[in-house]
Design a protein around this motif. Sequence first.
Motif, short mmCIF file in Angstrom:
data_model
loop_
_atom_site.label_atom_id
_atom_site.label_comp_id
_atom_site.label_asym_id
_atom_site.label_seq_id
_atom_site.Cartn_x
_atom_site.Cartn_y
_atom_site.Cartn_z
N ALA A 166 0.83 -1.21 0.00
CA ALA A 166 0.00 0.00 0.00
C ALA A 166 0.87 1.26 0.00
O ALA A 166 0.56 2.24 -0.68
CB ALA A 166 -0.93 -0.01 1.20
N LEU A 167 1.97 1.22 0.73
CA LEU A 167 2.89 2.36 0.78
C LEU A 167 3.45 2.65 -0.61
O LEU A 167 3.45 3.80 -1.06
CB LEU A 167 4.02 2.09 1.77
CG LEU A 167 5.16 3.11 1.76
CD1 LEU A 167 4.74 4.37 2.49
CD2 LEU A 167 6.41 2.52 2.39
N PHE A 168 3.91 1.61 -1.30
CA PHE A 168 4.50 1.83 -2.62
C PHE A 168 3.44 2.19 -3.66
O PHE A 168 3.71 2.99 -4.56
CB PHE A 168 5.32 0.61 -3.05
CG PHE A 168 6.64 0.56 -2.34
CD1 PHE A 168 7.64 1.47 -2.65
CD2 PHE A 168 6.87 -0.36 -1.34
CE1 PHE A 168 8.86 1.45 -1.98
CE2 PHE A 168 8.08 -0.39 -0.66
CZ PHE A 168 9.07 0.52 -0.98
N GLU A 169 2.23 1.66 -3.53
CA GLU A 169 1.16 2.08 -4.44
C GLU A 169 0.86 3.56 -4.25
O GLU A 169 0.65 4.28 -5.24
CB GLU A 169 -0.09 1.24 -4.20
CG GLU A 169 0.02 -0.16 -4.75
CD GLU A 169 -1.15 -1.05 -4.38
OE1 GLU A 169 -2.19 -0.54 -3.91
OE2 GLU A 169 -1.03 -2.28 -4.56
N GLN A 170 0.86 4.03 -3.01
CA GLN A 170 0.62 5.46 -2.76
C GLN A 170 1.76 6.31 -3.31
O GLN A 170 1.53 7.36 -3.91
CB GLN A 170 0.40 5.73 -1.27
CG GLN A 170 -0.04 7.16 -0.98
CD GLN A 170 -1.33 7.54 -1.70
OE1 GLN A 170 -2.33 6.85 -1.58
NE2 GLN A 170 -1.31 8.63 -2.46
N ASP B 148 1.22 9.11 -6.19
CA ASP B 148 1.64 10.50 -6.00
C ASP B 148 2.58 10.95 -7.12
O ASP B 148 2.42 12.03 -7.69
CB ASP B 148 2.31 10.69 -4.64
CG ASP B 148 1.36 10.51 -3.47
OD1 ASP B 148 0.12 10.52 -3.67
OD2 ASP B 148 1.87 10.35 -2.33
N ALA B 149 3.58 10.11 -7.44
CA ALA B 149 4.56 10.46 -8.47
C ALA B 149 3.89 10.58 -9.84
O ALA B 149 4.19 11.50 -10.60
CB ALA B 149 5.67 9.41 -8.50
N LEU B 150 2.97 9.67 -10.14
CA LEU B 150 2.30 9.72 -11.45
C LEU B 150 1.36 10.91 -11.54
O LEU B 150 1.25 11.54 -12.61
CB LEU B 150 1.57 8.40 -11.71
CG LEU B 150 2.48 7.16 -11.83
CD1 LEU B 150 1.65 5.90 -11.98
CD2 LEU B 150 3.47 7.30 -12.96
N GLN B 151 0.70 11.25 -10.44
CA GLN B 151 -0.14 12.45 -10.46
C GLN B 151 0.71 13.70 -10.66
O GLN B 151 0.32 14.60 -11.40
CB GLN B 151 -0.97 12.54 -9.18
CG GLN B 151 -2.10 11.52 -9.17
CD GLN B 151 -2.91 11.54 -7.89
OE1 GLN B 151 -2.36 11.60 -6.78
NE2 GLN B 151 -4.22 11.46 -8.02
N SER C 38 -4.11 11.28 -13.87
CA SER C 38 -5.16 11.42 -12.86
C SER C 38 -5.68 10.03 -12.50
O SER C 38 -5.78 9.15 -13.35
CB SER C 38 -6.29 12.32 -13.34
OG SER C 38 -6.81 11.86 -14.56
N LEU C 39 -6.00 9.85 -11.23
CA LEU C 39 -6.42 8.56 -10.71
C LEU C 39 -7.89 8.30 -11.05
O LEU C 39 -8.75 9.13 -10.79
CB LEU C 39 -6.23 8.52 -9.19
CG LEU C 39 -6.57 7.21 -8.50
CD1 LEU C 39 -5.64 6.09 -8.94
CD2 LEU C 39 -6.52 7.39 -6.98
N LEU C 40 -8.16 7.13 -11.63
CA LEU C 40 -9.53 6.70 -11.91
C LEU C 40 -9.98 5.64 -10.90
O LEU C 40 -11.13 5.61 -10.50
CB LEU C 40 -9.64 6.13 -13.32
CG LEU C 40 -9.37 7.09 -14.48
CD1 LEU C 40 -9.39 6.34 -15.81
CD2 LEU C 40 -10.39 8.22 -14.48
N ALA C 41 -9.07 4.73 -10.53
CA ALA C 41 -9.43 3.64 -9.61
C ALA C 41 -8.16 3.12 -8.96
O ALA C 41 -7.07 3.24 -9.51
CB ALA C 41 -10.14 2.52 -10.34
N ARG C 42 -8.36 2.50 -7.80
CA ARG C 42 -7.25 1.91 -7.05
C ARG C 42 -7.70 0.55 -6.55
O ARG C 42 -8.83 0.37 -6.11
CB ARG C 42 -6.94 2.84 -5.87
CG ARG C 42 -5.94 2.37 -4.90
CD ARG C 42 -5.91 3.28 -3.66
NE ARG C 42 -5.72 4.68 -3.98
CZ ARG C 42 -4.55 5.31 -3.89
NH1 ARG C 42 -3.48 4.69 -3.48
NH2 ARG C 42 -4.46 6.58 -4.19
#
Length: 118
Positions: A6-10, A14-17, A22-26
């Motif tokens: 979860a930490l690395f996904e966040q 953040d880096a991709l944003q 833009s985030l559509l789903a997680r």
Amino acid sequence: MRVAGALFEQRACDALQQAGLSLLARNFNTRHGELDLVMRHGDTVVFVEVRHRVRATHGDAASSVTAAKQARLISAAQLWLAAHPRHAQRPCRFDVVCYDGPVEGARMSWWRDAFQAG
């Protein structure tokens, strides 16, 4: 391990944003597996697999996205697109974001368009 994931996904989100996505789903779960992040970059839907490896004894994080894993991600992406028809006609790509090394010092590598669907 789930907490580190979860930490690395966040971190990746953040880096991709910051890079303009833009985030559509997680954490979209399907019978084929999970899509870590579904993002949009311009008109393109981007399915992002986030991987972390502390040690390279079995290869680096990027090498853990095997052909079998790619096939599961493609199947999961097809299910996501079926569930979100307004995005179904958009171009799509598969990116892999990798972190290698201990949690505190792991460096990010972003593989855009890492593999193709068919």
